[in-house]
Structure formats: C-alpha cells, structure tokens
Design an enzyme around this catalytic site. Structure first.
Site, mmCIF file in Angstrom:
data_model
loop_
_atom_site.group_PDB
_atom_site.id
_atom_site.type_symbol
_atom_site.label_atom_id
_atom_site.label_comp_id
_atom_site.label_asym_id
_atom_site.label_seq_id
_atom_site.Cartn_x
_atom_site.Cartn_y
_atom_site.Cartn_z
ATOM 1 N N HIS A 140 0.834 -1.210 0.000
ATOM 2 C CA HIS A 140 0.000 0.000 0.000
ATOM 3 C C HIS A 140 0.870 1.263 0.000
ATOM 4 O O HIS A 140 0.665 2.171 -0.813
ATOM 5 C CB HIS A 140 -0.923 -0.020 1.227
ATOM 6 C CG HIS A 140 -1.732 1.229 1.397
ATOM 7 N ND1 HIS A 140 -3.107 1.238 1.275
ATOM 8 C CD2 HIS A 140 -1.363 2.515 1.671
ATOM 9 C CE1 HIS A 140 -3.542 2.491 1.452
ATOM 10 N NE2 HIS A 140 -2.505 3.273 1.707
ATOM 11 N N HIS A 144 2.089 4.539 -3.031
ATOM 12 C CA HIS A 144 2.193 6.004 -2.944
ATOM 13 C C HIS A 144 3.490 6.506 -3.595
ATOM 14 O O HIS A 144 3.553 7.651 -4.036
ATOM 15 C CB HIS A 144 2.156 6.465 -1.485
ATOM 16 C CG HIS A 144 0.803 6.378 -0.844
ATOM 17 N ND1 HIS A 144 -0.301 7.026 -1.347
ATOM 18 C CD2 HIS A 144 0.374 5.734 0.263
ATOM 19 C CE1 HIS A 144 -1.352 6.781 -0.571
ATOM 20 N NE2 HIS A 144 -0.973 5.989 0.407
HETATM 21 NI NI NI Z 1 -2.271 5.329 1.944
#
Ligand code: NI
Length: 174
Positions: A140, A144
């Site tokens: 996750h 980014h």
């Molecule tokens: Ni996040």
C-alpha cells in the site's frame, strides 16, 4: 512538526517519487515529521508523497488503534528507496484505508508474501521477507511512491465501503 496530509486529487499523489540520495539530518527531520503526522492521524503507515514530498520514503507502523482495531503491533520501521519483489504469485484480498482517501475502505488484492529491500535513515541496506497484513501495508505505502492509491487497485465497486460501515462490522453492537 505536523504536516498537512495530501488528499486524493492532489497532483503529488499521482507523482512518482524520486530516490533519496542524501542521508543527512534533513532526511531524519522529515522522517520525524512523517512519523508524528502518521501517529496523530491514527495511521499505520505513511509515505512522503502524502505530505507533499515526492521522495521514496515510507514508514510501516502496524499498531492496533481506533482505525485498525485488529492490526498487529510493531515498532515503526522506516523504509527508504524500497524495492518489492513478490514471493510467489499468490494474492489475497483484504480491507485497506488510507489517510489520503478519507472515509472509505477498499477490499484490495495484494501479494501474500514479498521480499523488500530498503535503506534506513543512515543509508544502510536491509532486506526483509513479510507476509499477510505487514506485506499488505508495504505494498500500500509503496503504491504512494509510484503515484498510485488503493483506488487504482479496486476490482469491483462493491469492494468499496464507507469507513463507518467497516468499523461497525468489525465491532458489532454489544
Ligand atoms: Ni495510503
């Protein structure tokens, strides 16, 4: 110092991060700010682009809290210039939230097990092999760093629910 968290729609969340080259006091200061900002928001991970800094820095900090009652506890781990290699091709789906995508949770497929190579704040190289929830957080946060959020991984709109509904299902009324 607390930083403002970028919300989905901000260009910085679509911008691939640049590698960290200088492992200096400025980097340590940024890491401190990231950690403070993450803890203040009840996050269990954060990446530098989320505070408007497109550098390849992320923190993994699983801890049970109001937003993630079932998260396993660990000391925060700073990963700089992380490189992920899947171990096998097996993916599992699990619920994720994001400080940059407020109010929603998504049921997102991730590799079950991964190798991660990274540097610490001093520039030392490390490698870990993680599975399950920790592997999920790493994937996750790494998203980014390549200009993605979990929204880009959604397979079906029925896999997106309100955070309030998610938390209600986790803790049914007694
Ligand atoms: Ni996040």
């Amino acid at each position: 110092m607390l930083k403002v968290i970028a919300q989905v729609g901000e260009d910085v969340l679509r911008t691939p991060a640049s590698p960290v080259i200088h492992f200096d006091s400025k980097l340590q200061s940024l890491v401190d700010d990231l950690l403070e900002t993450m803890l203040n928001a009840n996050g269990i991970g954060i990446a530098a682009p989320q505070v408007f800094i497109p550098s390849a820095i992320m923190i993994i900090a699983s801890r049970a809290n109001a937003r993630y009652p079932d998260a396993p506890d660990m000391d925060p781990l700073v990963m700089i210039n992380p490189v992920i290699t899947p171990v096998g091709q097996s993916k599992i789906k699990g619920w994720e939230g994001c400080l940059s995508v407020p109010g929603l949770r998504g049921f997102i497929p991730r590799y079950e097990s991964i190798d991660v190579k990274y540097q610490d704040v001093l520039g030392q190289h490390h490698a870990v092999q993680w599975s399950g929830f920790l592997a999920r957080i790493v994937q996750h946060e790494h998203d980014h760093l390549v200009g993605k959020t979990w929204l880009d991984r959604v397979e079906s709109m029925t896999d997106v629910i309100a955070e309030s509904v998610f938390l209600k299902q986790l803790t049914p009324e007694k």
